[in-house]
Write a protein that holds these residues in place. Structure first.
Motif, PDB file in Angstrom:
ATOM      1  N   GLY A   5       0.809  -1.216   0.000  1.00  0.00           N
ATOM      2  CA  GLY A   5       0.000   0.000   0.000  1.00  0.00           C
ATOM      3  C   GLY A   5       0.840   1.263   0.000  1.00  0.00           C
ATOM      4  O   GLY A   5       0.540   2.217  -0.726  1.00  0.00           O
ATOM      5  N   GLN A   6       1.902   1.264   0.790  1.00  0.00           N
ATOM      6  CA  GLN A   6       2.776   2.435   0.826  1.00  0.00           C
ATOM      7  C   GLN A   6       3.436   2.665  -0.525  1.00  0.00           C
ATOM      8  O   GLN A   6       3.549   3.797  -0.987  1.00  0.00           O
ATOM      9  CB  GLN A   6       3.828   2.279   1.920  1.00  0.00           C
ATOM     10  N   ARG A  35       0.746   3.999  -3.036  1.00  0.00           N
ATOM     11  CA  ARG A  35       0.441   5.412  -2.777  1.00  0.00           C
ATOM     12  C   ARG A  35       1.600   6.298  -3.233  1.00  0.00           C
ATOM     13  O   ARG A  35       1.389   7.335  -3.863  1.00  0.00           O
ATOM     14  CB  ARG A  35       0.147   5.643  -1.300  1.00  0.00           C
ATOM     15  N   SER A  47      -8.126   2.870  -2.212  1.00  0.00           N
ATOM     16  CA  SER A  47      -7.789   3.502  -0.942  1.00  0.00           C
ATOM     17  C   SER A  47      -7.509   2.445   0.129  1.00  0.00           C
ATOM     18  O   SER A  47      -6.550   2.558   0.899  1.00  0.00           O
ATOM     19  CB  SER A  47      -8.916   4.421  -0.490  1.00  0.00           C
ATOM     20  N   GLU A  78      -4.133   0.923  -0.503  1.00  0.00           N
ATOM     21  CA  GLU A  78      -3.054   1.828  -0.100  1.00  0.00           C
ATOM     22  C   GLU A  78      -2.894   1.903   1.413  1.00  0.00           C
ATOM     23  O   GLU A  78      -1.801   2.111   1.912  1.00  0.00           O
ATOM     24  CB  GLU A  78      -3.291   3.231  -0.667  1.00  0.00           C
TER      25      GLU A  78
END
Length: 121
Positions: A34-35, A38, A63, A66
């Protein structure tokens, strides 16, 4: 058959069990993924809706990916990677590299975890 249930605790009391000191844990794969997603999206200057539309997923789902809330399928990861113009291999390498940068001693040391790390790398 003997009764093996514990007597009820008096009101207002909680059971006292020894607690082992908690060691810091490294992020889960889904958190690191997720990091990375993003970061890639923000590097492109995109908002969730734009990337999600190209990937064919809802902005809410992206979302959640992320934020590390969802454990996405490989198909979903590939769709989002494609929408961000990055190969699945490059994304996997970036995630594995970020996990490998975790401080020594924070990773679980069992044989299952060691095998999982070998597969991720």
């Amino acid at each position: 058959m003997p009764d093996t249930t514990r007597p009820p605790m008096p009101a207002g009391e909680t059971p006292h069990e020894p607690t082992a000191p908690r060691r810091p844990t490294e992020p889960l794969w889904r958190d690191a993924l997720g990091q990375c997603l993003r970061s890639l999206r923000l590097e492109r200057g995109e908002i969730l809706i734009e990337t999600a539309r190209r990937a064919g997923v809802s902005p809410q789902y992206l979302s959640e990916m992320e934020r590390g809330v969802k454990e996405p399928s490989s198909e979903m990861i590939a769709a989002v990677a494609g929408a961000l113009d990055v190969t699945l291999g490059a994304l996997t390498l970036e995630v594995a590299t970020s996990l490998g940068a975790a401080p020594i001693g924070t990773a679980p040391a069992g044989p299952t975890c060691q095998a999982a790390y070998a597969l991720a790398a």
